[in-house]
Design a protein around this motif. Structure first.
Motif, PDB file in Angstrom:
ATOM      1  N   TRP A   4      53.016  60.146  36.191  1.00 38.58           N
ATOM      2  CA  TRP A   4      53.282  58.784  35.727  1.00 38.58           C
ATOM      3  C   TRP A   4      53.645  58.732  34.246  1.00 38.58           C
ATOM      4  O   TRP A   4      54.128  57.711  33.765  1.00 38.58           O
ATOM      5  CB  TRP A   4      52.106  57.857  36.017  1.00 38.58           C
ATOM      6  N   ARG A   8      57.454  55.724  34.998  1.00 41.59           N
ATOM      7  CA  ARG A   8      56.561  54.592  35.150  1.00 41.59           C
ATOM      8  C   ARG A   8      56.725  53.965  36.529  1.00 41.59           C
ATOM      9  O   ARG A   8      57.828  53.860  37.053  1.00 41.59           O
ATOM     10  CB  ARG A   8      56.865  53.546  34.067  1.00 41.59           C
ATOM     11  N   ALA A  10      54.633  51.129  39.641  1.00 41.58           N
ATOM     12  CA  ALA A  10      53.693  50.025  39.773  1.00 41.58           C
ATOM     13  C   ALA A  10      52.268  50.522  39.984  1.00 41.58           C
ATOM     14  O   ALA A  10      51.317  49.880  39.567  1.00 41.58           O
ATOM     15  CB  ALA A  10      54.106  49.121  40.931  1.00 41.58           C
ATOM     16  N   ARG A  11      52.153  51.680  40.645  1.00 38.54           N
ATOM     17  CA  ARG A  11      50.819  52.196  40.941  1.00 38.54           C
ATOM     18  C   ARG A  11      50.877  53.704  41.110  1.00 38.54           C
ATOM     19  O   ARG A  11      51.847  54.241  41.639  1.00 38.54           O
ATOM     20  CB  ARG A  11      50.266  51.554  42.217  1.00 38.54           C
ATOM     21  N   GLU A  46      46.714  51.177  39.812  1.00 28.16           N
ATOM     22  CA  GLU A  46      47.507  50.236  39.014  1.00 28.16           C
ATOM     23  C   GLU A  46      47.168  50.361  37.532  1.00 28.16           C
ATOM     24  O   GLU A  46      48.054  50.272  36.667  1.00 28.16           O
ATOM     25  CB  GLU A  46      47.253  48.810  39.499  1.00 28.16           C
ATOM     26  N   SER A  50      49.632  51.419  34.249  1.00 29.10           N
ATOM     27  CA  SER A  50      49.920  50.414  33.222  1.00 29.10           C
ATOM     28  C   SER A  50      49.385  50.775  31.843  1.00 29.10           C
ATOM     29  O   SER A  50      49.743  50.117  30.859  1.00 29.10           O
ATOM     30  CB  SER A  50      49.344  49.055  33.641  1.00 29.10           C
ATOM     31  N   LYS A  51      48.543  51.805  31.744  1.00 30.00           N
ATOM     32  CA  LYS A  51      47.954  52.179  30.458  1.00 30.00           C
ATOM     33  C   LYS A  51      48.467  53.535  29.983  1.00 30.00           C
ATOM     34  O   LYS A  51      48.898  54.370  30.783  1.00 30.00           O
ATOM     35  CB  LYS A  51      46.420  52.212  30.551  1.00 30.00           C
ATOM     36  N   ASP A  83      44.970  41.530  35.213  1.00 26.37           N
ATOM     37  CA  ASP A  83      45.546  40.658  34.184  1.00 26.37           C
ATOM     38  C   ASP A  83      44.594  40.483  33.011  1.00 26.37           C
ATOM     39  O   ASP A  83      45.028  40.208  31.884  1.00 26.37           O
ATOM     40  CB  ASP A  83      45.901  39.289  34.765  1.00 26.37           C
ATOM     41  N   ASP A  86      45.559  42.785  30.145  1.00 28.95           N
ATOM     42  CA  ASP A  86      46.979  42.874  29.813  1.00 28.95           C
ATOM     43  C   ASP A  86      47.271  42.704  28.322  1.00 28.95           C
ATOM     44  O   ASP A  86      48.424  42.649  27.924  1.00 28.95           O
ATOM     45  CB  ASP A  86      47.799  41.864  30.627  1.00 28.95           C
ATOM     46  N   VAL A  89      47.558  48.364  25.804  1.00 33.68           N
ATOM     47  CA  VAL A  89      48.098  49.458  26.612  1.00 33.68           C
ATOM     48  C   VAL A  89      47.358  50.762  26.333  1.00 33.68           C
ATOM     49  O   VAL A  89      47.059  51.520  27.240  1.00 33.68           O
ATOM     50  CB  VAL A  89      49.610  49.650  26.346  1.00 33.68           C
TER      51      VAL A  89
END
Length: 253
Positions: A4, A8, A10-11, A46, A50-51, A83, A86, A89
């Motif tokens: 990842w 990038r 979504a999961r 997820e 995202s991080k 969320d 959010d 990061v």
């Protein structure tokens, strides 16, 4: 690392062997019902996507390191959603505790300098810093209800409204007033117990005495206990269980 970092998505798809190894290591994770574990695995994937994880001082971020942090970080938002995280990061991981150099100018314009040893730190609108040694020892420290990941991510929830006051954003002024009144009453009672233990050789508190330093720290320390040793937490702080349940919305049954 999962791939990842290169692409990038979504999961992240977490391999079965890695999930079983990491989730099984922490008793407060492994003991959760199957529907919670499935949701934790989904949210952890997820979260990882995202991080951005960064090792400090040459520390190497492995799949096990990243997932160990992710699964504990998403536990507080299991029924709230990602969320709530959010606003940042970056996650910075040190091999061990770090020394932070602090500076403060008081009301007389005198500048004070000091060093503070940290196992973790959460910045408002900024990254989370963690000591891997403390993260990894969460299994052994569960009985002492010490969990640096839950602690720092509880601070993140608290600071969502821009205030580190022990109260995450709530839907109404009435809800906020009730929360603060209930938490402050428990905080003051806890501070008194800590003072008795420290000054008069009284019985040590079950909860980390660090929670007596400020109400936002009390909230973070209480969250550690709520998620790691809920039954004992309910015995020690009965008014906080329905309060926390109303916010974290744990699944029933």
């Amino acid at each position: 690392m999962f791939g990842w970092l290169r692409k990038r998505r979504a999961r992240v798809d977490i391999p079965d062997a890695l999930w079983n190894e990491v989730a099984g290591r922490f008793p407060f994770i492994a003991s959760r019902p199957p529907h919670d574990l499935a949701r934790l695995r989904e949210l952890s994937g997820e979260f990882l996507a995202s991080k951005e994880f960064n090792g400090a001082g040459g520390f190497v971020i492995t799949d096990r390191v990243a997932l160990s942090i992710a699964v504990q970080a998403v536990l507080p938002v299991l029924n709230l959603g990602l969320d709530w995280y959010d606003d940042f990061v970056g996650i910075v991981v040190h091999a061990d505790e770090v020394v932070a150099h602090r500076e403060h100018t008081d009301e007389d314009h005198v500048v004070h300098h000091w060093d503070e040893v940290l196992s973790g730190e959460a910045m408002d609108q900024g990254p989370v810093t963690l000591s891997w040694r403390d993260v990894e020892e969460a299994r052994e420290s569960a009985d002492a209800v010490y969990n640096v990941v839950i602690h720092e991510f509880a601070h993140k929830l608290d600071m969502r409204d821009g205030r580190a006051d022990g109260c995450p954003p709530l839907p109404s002024r009435a809800a906020r007033r009730h929360w603060i009144e209930t938490l402050e009453a428990q905080f003051e009672a806890f501070r008194e117990k800590v003072a008795i233990a420290e000054r008069f050789s009284g019985e040590p508190t079950w909860l980390d005495p660090y929670g007596a330093t400020a109400i936002d720290e009390f909230f973070a320390v209480a969250c550690e206990a709520y998620f790691v040793r809920r039954e004992r937490f309910a015995q020690e702080f009965p008014p906080l269980v329905p309060l926390f349940d109303s916010f974290f919305q744990p699944a029933r049954g």
